[in-house]
Design an enzyme around this catalytic site. Structure first.
Site, PDB file in Angstrom:
ATOM      1  CB  CYS A 167      -0.186  -3.826   0.426  1.00 52.25           C
ATOM      2  SG  CYS A 167       0.154  -2.089  -0.401  1.00 52.25           S
ATOM      3  N   GLY A 172       5.620   2.722  13.029  1.00 51.61           N
ATOM      4  CA  GLY A 172       5.612   2.784  11.616  1.00 51.61           C
ATOM      5  C   GLY A 172       5.778   4.411  11.341  1.00 51.61           C
ATOM      6  CB  VAL A 229       5.186   3.292  -1.474  1.00 51.85           C
ATOM      7  CG1 VAL A 229       6.380   2.671  -2.050  1.00 51.85           C
ATOM      8  CG2 VAL A 229       5.534   4.399  -0.517  1.00 51.85           C
ATOM      9  N   GLY A 230       3.232   1.553  -3.343  1.00 51.97           N
ATOM     10  CA  GLY A 230       3.205   0.233  -4.152  1.00 51.97           C
ATOM     11  C   GLY A 230       4.110  -0.728  -4.336  1.00 51.97           C
ATOM     12  CG  LEU A 231       3.690  -3.692  -2.100  1.00 54.30           C
ATOM     13  CD1 LEU A 231       3.183  -4.791  -2.473  1.00 54.30           C
ATOM     14  CD2 LEU A 231       4.161  -3.476  -0.356  1.00 54.30           C
ATOM     15  CG  ASN A 239       1.698   4.360   1.851  1.00 55.55           C
ATOM     16  OD1 ASN A 239       2.386   3.659   0.694  1.00 55.55           O
ATOM     17  ND2 ASN A 239       1.419   4.068   3.029  1.00 55.55           N
ATOM     18  CB  ILE A 249      -4.268  -2.492  11.116  1.00 58.44           C
ATOM     19  CG1 ILE A 249      -4.025  -1.032  11.487  1.00 58.44           C
ATOM     20  CG2 ILE A 249      -5.432  -3.103  12.325  1.00 58.44           C
ATOM     21  CD1 ILE A 249      -5.338  -0.131  11.527  1.00 58.44           C
TER      22      ILE A 249
HETATM   23  C1  FMN Z   1       4.923   4.896   3.487  1.00 61.07           C
HETATM   24  C2  FMN Z   1       4.639   3.669   4.044  1.00 61.07           C
HETATM   25  C3  FMN Z   1       4.900   2.385   3.489  1.00 61.07           C
HETATM   26  C4  FMN Z   1       4.726   1.021   3.841  1.00 61.07           C
HETATM   27  N1  FMN Z   1       5.120  -0.162   3.234  1.00 61.07           N
HETATM   28  C5  FMN Z   1       4.709  -1.356   3.789  1.00 61.07           C
HETATM   29  C6  FMN Z   1       5.082  -2.589   3.100  1.00 61.07           C
HETATM   30  O1  FMN Z   1       5.840  -2.461   2.415  1.00 61.07           O
HETATM   31  N2  FMN Z   1       4.386  -3.638   3.605  1.00 61.07           N
HETATM   32  C7  FMN Z   1       3.611  -3.668   4.417  1.00 61.07           C
HETATM   33  O2  FMN Z   1       3.226  -4.753   5.032  1.00 61.07           O
HETATM   34  N3  FMN Z   1       3.381  -2.561   5.102  1.00 61.07           N
HETATM   35  C8  FMN Z   1       3.536  -1.256   4.877  1.00 61.07           C
HETATM   36  N4  FMN Z   1       3.142  -0.037   5.437  1.00 61.07           N
HETATM   37  C9  FMN Z   1       2.302  -0.302   6.488  1.00 61.07           C
HETATM   38  C10 FMN Z   1       3.064  -0.168   8.048  1.00 61.07           C
HETATM   39  O3  FMN Z   1       3.931  -1.192   8.048  1.00 61.07           O
HETATM   40  C11 FMN Z   1       1.908  -0.038   8.948  1.00 61.07           C
HETATM   41  O4  FMN Z   1       1.200  -1.258   9.151  1.00 61.07           O
HETATM   42  C12 FMN Z   1       1.039   0.989   8.765  1.00 61.07           C
HETATM   43  O5  FMN Z   1       1.645   2.172   8.500  1.00 61.07           O
HETATM   44  C13 FMN Z   1       0.415   1.267  10.260  1.00 61.07           C
HETATM   45  O6  FMN Z   1       1.208   1.860  11.359  1.00 61.07           O
HETATM   46  P1  FMN Z   1       1.631   3.333  11.583  1.00 61.07           P
HETATM   47  O7  FMN Z   1       0.485   4.185  11.594  1.00 61.07           O
HETATM   48  O8  FMN Z   1       2.542   3.227  12.707  1.00 61.07           O
HETATM   49  O9  FMN Z   1       2.372   3.777  10.461  1.00 61.07           O
HETATM   50  C14 FMN Z   1       3.660   1.044   4.990  1.00 61.07           C
HETATM   51  C15 FMN Z   1       3.302   2.209   5.631  1.00 61.07           C
HETATM   52  C16 FMN Z   1       3.688   3.295   5.275  1.00 61.07           C
HETATM   53  C17 FMN Z   1       3.408   4.704   5.904  1.00 61.07           C
END
Ligand code: FMN
Ligand code: FAD
Ligand code: FAD
Ligand code: FMN
Ligand code: FES
Ligand code: FES
Lengths: 300, 271, 300, 271
Positions: C130, C264, C71-73, C69, C190
């Protein structure tokens, strides 16, 4: 028929597809499936100065779209390589690239000096990145040690010197530059990502070493990113590795900036994977009316 | 009783391995845990020796990434069919046993070194799904005019399968831990394993490691030869990944190429 | 009924399962599927000082057993959070953890100071990791900057301070220690691995930003390894994240050393994933006759 | 012609979304590229408005990780069936179209905001698989006594599907680029789109982006209202991942929740 030939420094590859170290033995075992001389090159399992027994069993864990290994560079040492394996390798009519591992700079230098004498060894690939051996890891994760090792080997090895990078670093571009500065002719990346598998039922790590190296399609996005970053950071050719299963995957690496690729874990799942990767690239070129595979390199 | 005609040979050494697609022509559920899978090949199947195995690839499954190794249960060179006994233990075996007739599965085979021919009378000791390589072995010993008995053991009666097929080839007895079939108890408590040296000159065994180790200890005590068929976690199955090692008197050897059948004399820690 | 309650510093979680930032919005959207108050906690999408539009489309690429992704916060900023989102969050009867992102130390401090005033914000998770935002990345990949940021936020934020680590580093143990030294109450890891996807047919990167963050089961082995290393390096609790799809995956993270987990990407594939992770852990405990989930933590 | 009775309402707003398993009861290949998939639900299906979509999960496939979004083609609240038109473009759509009757597919629906009701006479412009949301729309407009015409376009005759079903609801015409069916040429060259303002007060369109943009330009030139159904790469489909944005006058909005149907007036760069 599009041109498939690519160059990695002085090495002329009839096509950009090699096999990755540790996934193809020393080439012999694939002879049953196809003529391995059709490959652009064969990278052997790591060779070290002394024989190594490797790690304890279990050495492998399947993960989602990947696998962890903790083989630990098991091999019979350079003497056995020269007397037993090398004569067999001479029968193969393509580039033979020897993956070299060591505990110390002296070990590396010793093995590379010996390999420098062997006509049918066309290049060496310095494995400074295997996460299973404590000492090996250190070289690949710090710039000064990576440079120093490259300089030392460069002095004794006069053919194509490829250095294989570890992905377990903050900045792959910096390591890539450090190795280029040390005098490497080419880079290959990525080696395996350091990972771990846990058997919840047994409440134990699956691998005897707890941690091991992750490979397979799961790591392809990380590998593509690192090839992209490294190839932009250096002016020597980069060989792309990581999760390549077919010709389209290989094309992605070429586009990211790789001049050639290596097929690794895919060999286990489909013994013809490397061969089919060649035809897959050819099909792609034909389909897109591209006459020369070199036109793809870095062409994002 | 269809002998695989090619099994008249006594030498049991690795052949050139091949990879191709097979079609599932029968998926026979033997009981909730065990299936007999019969595949047909459109090309001639290679000669297979008892104890050799194959690596099967389940088509397009998110659950499994690597191939799975299975002993070759039976092979028919006239019909070009190859059979496996699969016990469901995880995702890969489950998926395989759920396949419908007609499904395409890719195979690499024959792999590994199988059993070697015995001189005197031998005893086959199979535990649970460890019986899988023993059927070809029974056929082969018969073809080569060797005498042998067959002992099959399991935790429950559900672990005892295809008894009729086996009994065509040799005298057969059964043990189960729950006593619902055959003699009650561990297979190692069966009379045939009391003083095997007085009757047999060789034991062939395949099954859970604890069972094989117990059988090996009996063989050593009786000073008879013993071949075990080992399992290991395999990535390739044909000797290139070095993931499947076992400690031997020659150092770490690959179970997939130097085995899966080993003489216990060559294994470290098996005495 | 085994005990599922775990503590992360002062935070009491009714069970060890939270949802990961950026994959659960601000909790509202999952109300159709189940009562989100059943979760151990909800981590919101990142909140920054000013509203952010995020990156250009396309922001997503599917990869083998994972996704990238970029998204860019994207978020509406702290003012909107306070006036629009916070009143909604107050209706949820579980721990509310706000993920905070910033360009500068001052930005982080400003947002955390504001959040410190809000009763129903039970903890913050500092997103120093991020990979999509250049400045955010820097904090998480160097020890001094990670320590400095943690110290600055610690001064103004008096409830539970969780710092979320980037996996794109050579030594996760060192970063973990640096953040602990800065005064963090807990770590979460992570975040996504930096990766890339290429569309071979179009000869373009799939994401508008070329590189993006890799998540999903593909990264689980790397996440488990890092949780294992980080939890051994520090004495504060660690929250495990990365590819958790079900209860067994969660148990693996607990065994590796995590005191709690976050689900996530799984939320996208199975909206009930987090809820089912709770019941999956409970089933595991029952099956193994374990009375207290805390007995699993680090018990390899 | 079975009206979904619930479609008498004019308001078209997101309902509570649900997720459950569906069973494939018919997989009708319309031509090599297009399939009509009919699923049955064992629980009552929620009310679905034209333009809304669903996220489908192909069971255990190594080829796809995420769900795939598809417009709801038709819904029957008596039979509890739901229909999709799927065009094979990659692994996920291929796998879905290969499923056999009886296969279980998980769904999340109804998702997004659909079309809004038109006041005067409207024109439906569907290109290729973009016709998918237009069938429910036609039913809905009919139920609500709105007048409309239907224009379907494609590259070849293979892109023109289910014409009979559509023509039950309104006057219908066809264009193909190769001229093998209907009028030859791009859909935007059809007479109905020459001066649409003289006949229609609204255009509804779904299809390839280039086509929709061309239609939008015509609508703007004719000063009539135009609703487009956008695609985007979606990870979740219900507003939590923020992966599917489009630039609008209110900033980046999610296609999955604020759309997929947008009035072109609100889209940036569509004028
Ligand atoms: C679409 C998307 C948006 C995310 N946005 C953020 C975010 O705003 N801040 C953050 O700390 N992590 C963000 N993450 C990271 C997740 O919180 C998580 O750390 C990461 O996806 C790994 O976990 P997962 O494999 O269960 O998804 C985002 C992940 C995804 C997929
Ligand atoms: C040479 C050889 C011959 C075999 N012959 C047969 C046979 O004829 N019939 C049969 O049913 N089974 C046989 N097995 C075992 C069979 O390979 C495993 O049961 C199978 O790989 C498990 O796959 P899974 O996906 O169902 O289980 P997983 O979900 O992968 O794992 C379930 C359990 O099986 C173990 N396991 C996983 N992979 C392997 C592996 N490659 N080798 C050993 N154990 C593994 C795991 O540790 C775990 O405890 C043989 C194994 C070997 C090495
Ligand atoms: C709201 C919405 C409604 C849709 N309705 C329908 C419908 O009714 N019938 C139909 O056949 N298709 C529909 N689509 C398109 C459909 O979702 C994609 O064709 C499908 O996701 C492709 O999956 P794949 O695995 O076959 O292709 P992939 O192998 O994933 O990709 C093949 C091609 O499709 C594109 N693509 C992949 N995923 C998406 C995605 N999520 N959105 C858009 N494009 C994508 C890729 O860029 C690539 O060019 C709709 C899409 C959206 C967003
Ligand atoms: C079983 C196994 C053994 C390996 N042994 C070596 C080795 O000896 N030397 C080395 O440089 N890389 C070794 N590698 C790493 C591969 O060469 C390759 O870099 C890595 O697996 C990523 O590529 P892949 O995803 O295509 O497998 C090994 C990989 C595997 C899976
Ligand atoms: S499984 Fe690869 S060497 Fe044995
Ligand atoms: S697809 Fe996730 S927000 Fe739209």
């Amino acid at each position: 028929m599009p041109n498939l030939e690519v160059n990695i420094h002085n090495l002329i590859l009839k096509n950009p597809v090699m096999t990755a170290s540790g996934t193809f033995g020393y080439g012999q075992d694939f002879g049953d499936f196809y003529d391995v001389s059709k490959l652009g090159g064969i990278v052997t399992k790591a060779v070290s100065k002394e024989p190594r027994q490797g790690n304890f069993y279990p050495r492998m864990a399947e993960t989602t779209s990947g696998m962890l290994n903790a083989v630990g560079l098991q091999n019979k040492g350079i003497d056995n390589f020269e007397s037993v394996i090398y004569p067999e390798l001479k029968k193969i009519n393509t580039n033979i690239i020897i993956n070299v591992a060591g505990h110390t700079v002296e070990d590396y230098v010793y093995v590379c000096e010996r390999l420098n004498q062997l006509d049918h060894v066309h290049a060496i690939e310095l494995n400074i990145s295997c996460p299973n051996v404590k000492d090996g890891m250190a070289f690949g994760t710090s710039c000064p040690s990576a440079t120093a090792l490259t300089i030392a080997v460069r002095k004794v090895y006069h053919k194509t010197l490829i250095v294989k990078l570890s992905p377990n670093v903050t900045s792959i571009a910096e390591i890539a530059k450090a190795v280029e500065d040390g005098g490497a002719d080419a880079l290959s990346l990525i080696n395996t990502l350091l990972g771990m598998a846990i058997d919840a039922e047994k409440r134990k790590t699956v691998l005897s070493t707890a941690m091991g190296g992750l490979s397979g399609p799961a790591i392809k996005p990380v590998a593509l990113r690192m090839v992209y970053q490294a190839s932009r950071a250096v002016s020597i050719p980069v060989i792309g590795i990581g999760g390549i299963m077919n010709g389209i995957d290989a094309v992605e690496f070429l586009l990211a900036g790789a001049s050639a690729v290596q097929v690794g874990t895919a060999n286990f799942i489909n013994p013809n994977a490397a061969l089919e990767t060649i035809t897959g690239i050819e099909d792609y070129l034909n389909r897109h009316s591209i006459n020369d595979v070199n036109e793809l390199i870095g062409m994002l | 009783m269809n002998y695989p005609v090619k099994h008249l040979k006594m030498k049991n050494l690795p052949m050139a391995k091949v990879t191709h697609d097979l079609q599932l022509i029968e998926n026979r559920q033997l009981n909730p845990a065990y299936h007999l899978l019969i595949f047909k090949s459109s090309v001639a199947i290679p000669e297979v020796f008892p104890g050799q195995f194959a690596e099967l690839l389940t088509p397009d499954s998110a659950a499994t990434f690597l191939r799975r190794p299975f002993s070759i249960y039976n092979a028919d060179y006239q019909l070009n069919t190859i059979q496996f006994i699969v016990k469901i233990v995880g995702n890969g075996t489950k998926k395989l046993c759920q396949l419908s007739t007609g499904a395409i599965v890719n195979i690499i085979y024959p792999l590994g070194k199988g059993f070697s021919i015995s001189e005197g009378k031998s005893l086959i000791v199979g535990g649970g799904v460890g019986i899988a390589p023993m059927y070809l072995l029974s056929k082969w010993l018969t073809t080569n005019n060797r005498e042998f008995d067959i002992l099959l053991g399991g935790r429950t009666e559900a672990d005892i399968i295809n008894v009729k097929e086996f009994s065509e080839y040799g005298e057969l007895d059964i043990t189960t831990e729950n006593g619902k079939l055959g003699q009650k108890g561990l297979i190692t408590t069966h009379p045939w394993l009391k003083d095997p040296g007085s009757v047999y000159s060789r034991i062939y065994t395949c099954g859970p490691e604890a069972m094989m180790r117990a059988v090996a200890r009996i063989a050593i005590a009786s000073q008879i030869s013993c071949e075990v068929s080992l399992e290991n976690t395999m990535a390739c199955g044909f000797g290139v990944c070095l993931c499947c090692v076992v400690a031997t008197d020659k150092g770490n050897l690959c179970v997939c190429t130097d085995g899966p059948v080993f003489n216990i004399n060559n294994l470290k820690g098996w005495d």
